[in-house]
Motif scaffolding. Structure first.
Motif, PDB file in Angstrom:
ATOM      1  N   VAL A 207     113.590  47.052 -27.038  1.00 41.98           N
ATOM      2  CA  VAL A 207     113.291  46.049 -28.052  1.00 41.98           C
ATOM      3  C   VAL A 207     112.998  44.714 -27.385  1.00 41.98           C
ATOM      4  O   VAL A 207     113.647  44.334 -26.411  1.00 41.98           O
ATOM      5  N   SER A 208     112.008  44.013 -27.931  1.00 40.15           N
ATOM      6  CA  SER A 208     111.740  42.627 -27.538  1.00 40.15           C
ATOM      7  C   SER A 208     111.353  41.856 -28.789  1.00 40.15           C
ATOM      8  O   SER A 208     111.017  42.443 -29.821  1.00 40.15           O
ATOM      9  N   THR A 209     111.406  40.522 -28.693  1.00 42.40           N
ATOM     10  CA  THR A 209     111.069  39.692 -29.845  1.00 42.40           C
ATOM     11  C   THR A 209     110.594  38.323 -29.380  1.00 42.40           C
ATOM     12  O   THR A 209     110.802  37.950 -28.224  1.00 42.40           O
ATOM     13  N   HIS A 210     109.940  37.631 -30.265  1.00 39.51           N
ATOM     14  CA  HIS A 210     109.645  36.211 -30.058  1.00 39.51           C
ATOM     15  C   HIS A 210     109.579  35.549 -31.434  1.00 39.51           C
ATOM     16  O   HIS A 210     109.458  36.230 -32.452  1.00 39.51           O
ATOM     17  N   ILE A 211     109.670  34.215 -31.445  1.00 42.42           N
ATOM     18  CA  ILE A 211     109.666  33.471 -32.705  1.00 42.42           C
ATOM     19  C   ILE A 211     108.616  32.374 -32.640  1.00 42.42           C
ATOM     20  O   ILE A 211     108.585  31.593 -31.688  1.00 42.42           O
ATOM     21  N   LEU A 212     107.790  32.321 -33.681  1.00 45.18           N
ATOM     22  CA  LEU A 212     106.824  31.236 -33.846  1.00 45.18           C
ATOM     23  C   LEU A 212     107.232  30.439 -35.078  1.00 45.18           C
ATOM     24  O   LEU A 212     107.408  31.002 -36.159  1.00 45.18           O
ATOM     25  N   ASP A 213     107.415  29.151 -34.899  1.00 41.78           N
ATOM     26  CA  ASP A 213     107.702  28.257 -36.023  1.00 41.78           C
ATOM     27  C   ASP A 213     106.354  27.906 -36.646  1.00 41.78           C
ATOM     28  O   ASP A 213     105.614  27.077 -36.132  1.00 41.78           O
ATOM     29  N   THR A 214     106.022  28.548 -37.754  1.00 43.57           N
ATOM     30  CA  THR A 214     104.710  28.360 -38.369  1.00 43.57           C
ATOM     31  C   THR A 214     104.564  27.006 -39.052  1.00 43.57           C
ATOM     32  O   THR A 214     103.454  26.606 -39.383  1.00 43.57           O
ATOM     33  N   SER A 215     105.674  26.277 -39.230  1.00 39.35           N
ATOM     34  CA  SER A 215     105.568  24.951 -39.845  1.00 39.35           C
ATOM     35  C   SER A 215     104.980  23.926 -38.876  1.00 39.35           C
ATOM     36  O   SER A 215     104.456  22.904 -39.299  1.00 39.35           O
TER      37      SER A 215
ATOM     38  N   GLY B 178     103.377  25.331 -35.817  1.00 42.52           N
ATOM     39  CA  GLY B 178     102.455  26.086 -34.979  1.00 42.52           C
ATOM     40  C   GLY B 178     102.883  26.169 -33.528  1.00 42.52           C
ATOM     41  O   GLY B 178     102.051  26.224 -32.620  1.00 42.52           O
ATOM     42  N   ARG B 179     104.186  26.217 -33.294  1.00 46.14           N
ATOM     43  CA  ARG B 179     104.728  26.237 -31.929  1.00 46.14           C
ATOM     44  C   ARG B 179     105.863  27.260 -31.820  1.00 46.14           C
ATOM     45  O   ARG B 179     106.499  27.608 -32.816  1.00 46.14           O
ATOM     46  N   PRO B 180     106.146  27.698 -30.593  1.00 42.95           N
ATOM     47  CA  PRO B 180     107.289  28.590 -30.399  1.00 42.95           C
ATOM     48  C   PRO B 180     108.594  27.914 -30.801  1.00 42.95           C
ATOM     49  O   PRO B 180     108.729  26.692 -30.687  1.00 42.95           O
ATOM     50  N   ALA B 181     109.535  28.695 -31.271  1.00 45.67           N
ATOM     51  CA  ALA B 181     110.858  28.188 -31.640  1.00 45.67           C
ATOM     52  C   ALA B 181     111.794  28.405 -30.452  1.00 45.67           C
ATOM     53  O   ALA B 181     112.207  29.529 -30.168  1.00 45.67           O
ATOM     54  N   GLU B 182     112.114  27.324 -29.775  1.00 42.76           N
ATOM     55  CA  GLU B 182     112.956  27.390 -28.576  1.00 42.76           C
ATOM     56  C   GLU B 182     114.426  27.237 -28.938  1.00 42.76           C
ATOM     57  O   GLU B 182     114.791  26.476 -29.828  1.00 42.76           O
TER      58      GLU B 182
END
Length: 134
Positions: free
Chosen positions: A9-17, A19-23
């Motif tokens: 399993v892998s994942t990533h998060i994009l903060d669409t509010s 338009g940037r990655p969620a760190e």
């Protein structure tokens, strides 16, 4: 990545509010072997500057279901600018005190041995979406 006897399993998060990655979002990984089995916490990690979580624990052999728990409230509390911008665009008045309408997001999905599952989270202060990526 995966062997013939386990899934990965892998994942990533994009903060669409914004338009940037969620760190810095904490993520916990749990697994079970069958619908009626107990969840076993395997550990967790946090997203990096690219919104990716590259060091999730390996799944044990026999895993059939996986749960990813994303701690989103702390991220939105730290990142108040996107929340304020998104709220300003809403017609409804502010109805919450925390930095996120969804303080956590739990995603549960089925896996089969030998397959890799990339599960991205598209996140904003008022909603989220997930899908099986590649």
């Amino acid at each position: 990545m995966s062997t013939g006897t386990t899934a990965s399993v892998s994942t990533h998060i994009l903060d669409t509010s914004i338009g940037r990655p969620a760190e810095g979002v904490a993520i916990s990984l749990s697994a079970r072997s069958g619908s009626g089995a107990e969840w076993v916490a395997l550990g967790g990690s946090a997203t990096d500057a690219d919104g990716r979580c590259k060091d999730l624990p390996a799944l044990p052999e026999g895993t059939t279901h996986v749960r990813l728990d994303f701690e989103t409230e702390a991220y939105f509390t730290r990142s108040t600018k996107p929340v304020k911008q998104a709220e300003a665009q809403q017609d409804a008045p502010r109805v919450r005190d925390s930095g996120a309408f969804f303080p956590e997001v739990a995603i549960t999905f089925a896996v089969v041995p030998g397959e890799h599952y990339h599960v991205p989270l598209l996140l904003n202060p008022f909603g989220y979406s997930v899908y099986r990526g590649s």
